[in-house]
Motif scaffolding. Structure first.
Motif, PDB file in Angstrom:
ATOM      1  N   TRP A 122       0.848  -1.194   0.000  1.00 16.26           N
ATOM      2  CA  TRP A 122       0.000   0.000   0.000  1.00 16.26           C
ATOM      3  C   TRP A 122       0.883   1.243   0.000  1.00 16.26           C
ATOM      4  N   THR A 143      -1.400  -1.101  -4.254  1.00 16.71           N
ATOM      5  CA  THR A 143      -2.568  -0.236  -4.332  1.00 16.71           C
ATOM      6  C   THR A 143      -2.247   1.034  -3.559  1.00 16.71           C
ATOM      7  N   GLU A 144      -3.164   2.005  -3.606  1.00 17.40           N
ATOM      8  CA  GLU A 144      -2.900   3.300  -2.984  1.00 17.40           C
ATOM      9  C   GLU A 144      -3.880   3.578  -1.848  1.00 17.40           C
ATOM     10  N   TYR A 145      -3.452   4.434  -0.934  1.00 19.96           N
ATOM     11  CA  TYR A 145      -4.358   4.998   0.049  1.00 19.96           C
ATOM     12  C   TYR A 145      -4.293   6.514  -0.048  1.00 19.96           C
ATOM     13  N   LEU A 164      -7.121   2.610   4.430  1.00 22.59           N
ATOM     14  CA  LEU A 164      -6.323   1.572   5.096  1.00 22.59           C
ATOM     15  C   LEU A 164      -7.191   0.560   5.841  1.00 22.59           C
ATOM     16  N   VAL A 167      -6.955  -2.908   4.255  1.00 20.08           N
ATOM     17  CA  VAL A 167      -5.765  -3.760   4.195  1.00 20.08           C
ATOM     18  C   VAL A 167      -6.099  -5.156   4.730  1.00 20.08           C
ATOM     19  N   ASP A 171      -0.586  -7.758   4.487  1.00 17.56           N
ATOM     20  CA  ASP A 171      -0.276  -6.669   3.571  1.00 17.56           C
ATOM     21  C   ASP A 171       0.775  -5.753   4.194  1.00 17.56           C
ATOM     22  N   VAL A 173       2.199  -1.787   4.440  1.00 16.25           N
ATOM     23  CA  VAL A 173       1.833  -0.382   4.234  1.00 16.25           C
ATOM     24  C   VAL A 173       3.084   0.473   4.304  1.00 16.25           C
TER      25      VAL A 173
END
Length: 395
Positions: A122, A143-145, A164, A167, A171, A173
């Motif tokens: 992330w 993927t993005e946050y 988030l 998640v 995962d 971050v």
């Protein structure tokens, strides 16, 4: 034939910008794109403590033979102390020296791929472009946050937490430890604590990119979020760079620290980190790492380095405030006041790509297309020039 099967790779936008700046014949041009610290004369100086350490090293060094696969233990220990200050038991720490912070990020991602190939990485939106580039190259899921609210120039913390919440266990971050690149907008310590709680509840692993310790609110304050995460989360990866805070960009000096949930796992983690170093470059570079070790283990050199690092930090804070004031005067608005509250080398001005191109074409002012500027590329003379130019392009 093999090489004729290769396809052209997309140009790195920042490196492309550097070349365009070099080719521009205008004497009044201003480079706010490249991410290196510059003094008022435009020079990226060698720090005084680094010069002194190099002189000492020249006098006492007797060999240029290889270091260990993980680098010199004294360097890894000194970096762990500077970053973590004992907030995690040493028997839970595995670490390796790497070719710069980018090398540390690459090795961390390789470690994730080795241990949890199905994990999703992330990334904040936006983030440093090399993060997604390396992840894509390694064929990993990402993927993005949400992170930055361009309309206010602040962190979109509600959006960040909402994203988030998705998640999955295992995962990873990726978080910017301080001085977020490219926005300059940082979480508060209370917000960091909420992130730690969320990641623990989700059984996700924090991965901290700490490239600018000492450039934001000070050496200790900038490490506080990383220490908070490290002390609260059972597993943490930390990629750190010495390029900025020691000014040794070309020496490629970084470190990757992996915090294991318990001491019994450290040896296996350390062995895997050494294995990955061996696969990618064998022995890490030592010159910069040795200079850092000498500085951090010599009280006189430490004091001199800290004093100069504080000069650098204060200079950037002054430039930030001066730019915010100049933009307020030039635009007759508070639209750009957020620049003064950001930290580190970068801020996003919130200009359109077309406005950024106009600044380059008409004013010789170079910045990244998303309007990220390197605050350290400014000086007392160029701050009002930039402010007037921005006021013109936004109409």
């Amino acid at each position: 034939m093999m090489l004729n099967a290769l396809k052209p790779q997309p140009a790195d936008k920042i490196l492309q910008l550097i070349q365009m700046f070099k080719d521009d014949p205008r004497a009044t041009k201003i480079d706010l794109g490249v991410g290196v610290y510059k003094d008022a004369t435009g020079l990226t100086p060698v720090m005084r403590a680094v010069k002194a350490a190099e002189k000492q090293l020249w006098e006492v060094e007797t060999t240029k033979t290889y270091t260990g696969l993980a680098g010199e233990p004294a360097y890894n220990a000194a970096m762990a102390q500077m970053i973590l200050d004992g907030c995690v038991a040493a028997d839970r720490l595995a670490s390796v020296a790497t070719p710069g912070g980018t090398g540390a990020i690459r090795q961390a991602l390789e470690l994730i791929k080795l241990a949890a190939p199905a994990a999703t990485i992330w990334l904040s939106n936006p983030t440093w472009p090399n993060h997604p580039s390396i992840i894509r190259y390694l064929g990993m899921a990402m993927t993005e946050y949400r992170y930055f609210d361009a309309s206010t120039g602040t962190v979109d913390f509600a959006g960040m937490l909402a994203d988030l919440a998705g998640v999955k266990p295992g995962d990873v971050v990726l978080l910017h430890g301080c001085c977020h690149n490219p926005t300059g907008a940082n979480l508060t310590l209370d917000q960091w604590a909420q992130v730690a709680d969320l990641l623990n509840a989700k059984a996700a692993i924090p991965f901290i990119d700490l490239a600018y310790q000492g450039f934001g609110d000070g050496l200790e304050a900038d490490a506080a979020p990383t220490r908070l995460i490290a002390s609260r989360c059972p597993e943490v990866l930390i990629a750190a760079s010495c390029s900025k805070n020691f000014g040794i960009y070309r020496e490629r000096t970084g470190v990757l620290i992996a915090i294991s949930p318990e001491a019994g796992m450290r040896a296996t983690t350390q062995g895997n980190l050494a294995f990955l170093n061996r696969q990618n470059f064998s022995f890490p570079p030592d010159h910069g790492a040795r200079l850092v070790t000498m500085i951090l283990n010599d009280p006189r050199l430490t004091a001199e380095w800290k004093a100069e690092l504080e000069e650098v930090r204060q200079n950037m804070l002054t430039l930030r405030q001066n730019l915010a004031d100049a933009l307020r005067a030039a635009t007759n608005s508070d639209r750009f006041d957020f620049v003064a509250s950001h930290r580190g080398m970068f801020s996003r001005l919130g200009l359109t790509p077309e406005q950024v191109e106009t600044l380059r074409a008409d004013h010789g002012i170079y910045m990244v297309g998303d309007s990220r500027i390197n605050i350290a590329g400014l000086n007392a003379k160029t701050v009002p020039i930039l402010a007037r130019a921005v006021a013109q392009v936004i109409g």
